[in-house]
Design a protein around this motif. Sequence first.
Motif: not given
Length: 475
Positions: A350, A353-354, A356-358
């Motif tokens: 993922r 996702v890391i 995009d999120t952080y």
Amino acid sequence: MLEKTVVRPLVLKPFHHSCWITALGVIVFIACVLGILSRPVGMLASIWPANAILLGLLIRNPSLASPAGWLTAAFAYVLADLATGANLNQALALNAANMAGVVIGFLLFRRFSAEHRHLRRARSVLYMFAASSLAATGASLVGAFAVRLSFGTAVPEAFVAWLTTELVNYVVLLPVFLTAPHPDDNGQSLFTATTAVPSSAWPFLSLVVSCGAALAIGGPGAFAFPVPALLWCALSYGLFPVTVLTAIVCVLTQIAVASGALRLGVSGVAEATLTSTRLGTTLLALCPLTVASVDAARRALIGRLSHAVDYDYLTQCLARAAFMARAAALVAAPAVRKGGTVVMMLDIDRFKVINDTYGHAAGDRVLIAVARAVRAVLRSDDLVGRLGGEEFAVVLGRQTRTDALKVAERLLEAVRTLEIDLDDGLKLAVTISIGTAEVSAHNVGLDGLLLAADRALYQAKDAGRDCVRCAVSGV
């Protein structure tokens, strides 16, 4: 010149520090006695290694430059003179000059960067020569009057004799200490290597022959006989071996002149002859030292450039091209096929996702942390490379499939335990998935192994991530 120190000084515990202080005194005492024994009647010593040795030890281990260290060294100087027949006033006067030169030299060398202090830059030998000249001048200003009182020599004559004696010993002996490998280093890094593997014994043999020719032929030009061989050694061997060879040649030259073994075409060994030979020996030493220093700087630059090309700047794993080349050669080696070799594909779960999120800064921290954890588990001769993005590849040599699975489980556990700090104080946990493929007679090469391992990696992803899957034998 005031760069950050690269070479680490020794850090000594109190007991070890006391032992080193005692050893310092013993070494200085022995060096002084050797110098005194080389002293012609009514003259300064032909060889006086004590000052250069003391300065070299203090530069390499600044913790010795404590009040106890300086007092121990001063006591050793005076004791050596007293033990060899000098009176107390004479010993104090002469050794005040010795200590003055060492103090000046130590203060000057402390201002140099670590790279210059250890002769790893193109101009380092020039800086070393300048510092040695100033230290020798300072000592000579004090020593000229001490020699006047001790031997009745005129002050100008004593100044020149002391200056040339100090200068030749600093230039010849000090580089040995400055370039010596650090005792805590099992091996030197790519960026700080000062030695090279000797490729041939011919440079050394030519040096021996040239020194023999100098003794056999003699004359004023005999000084120059070893120069070509020393330059050959400087281009063939590393910096530290060259400093040792240069020191040996120069010290033996001084001894040969003082003893009359090297015939210079003059009658007797006058002080003027010794002064001339000291200056000649100093200049002789500068040539190979400069060449070796420049070559060491060139090697370091090539090493940095090679590292920049071969290694990923972020994770310090092998870059894709370098990994593929080394892994292909390793997999193709017949001995490797017999010993068992496994190829792994690793992927951070993922990772998109890391990012995009952080943010990508957090993603970079994850890449760095995972790469460090992976390298910590693997052996030094295993290959690990970053193929792109969050994807890594590993080649394990001399490993069966069972052994490789154990390594894979340790890799999974090492990454699971990571806690990656984020800017807002949060800690991020990550996992990886692993696919493996074993080298066998059915494999068609590295590309086929990576493809098989990549398929196994996707099986690990489909199985829920944070696990390992093996490619079917023969794929």
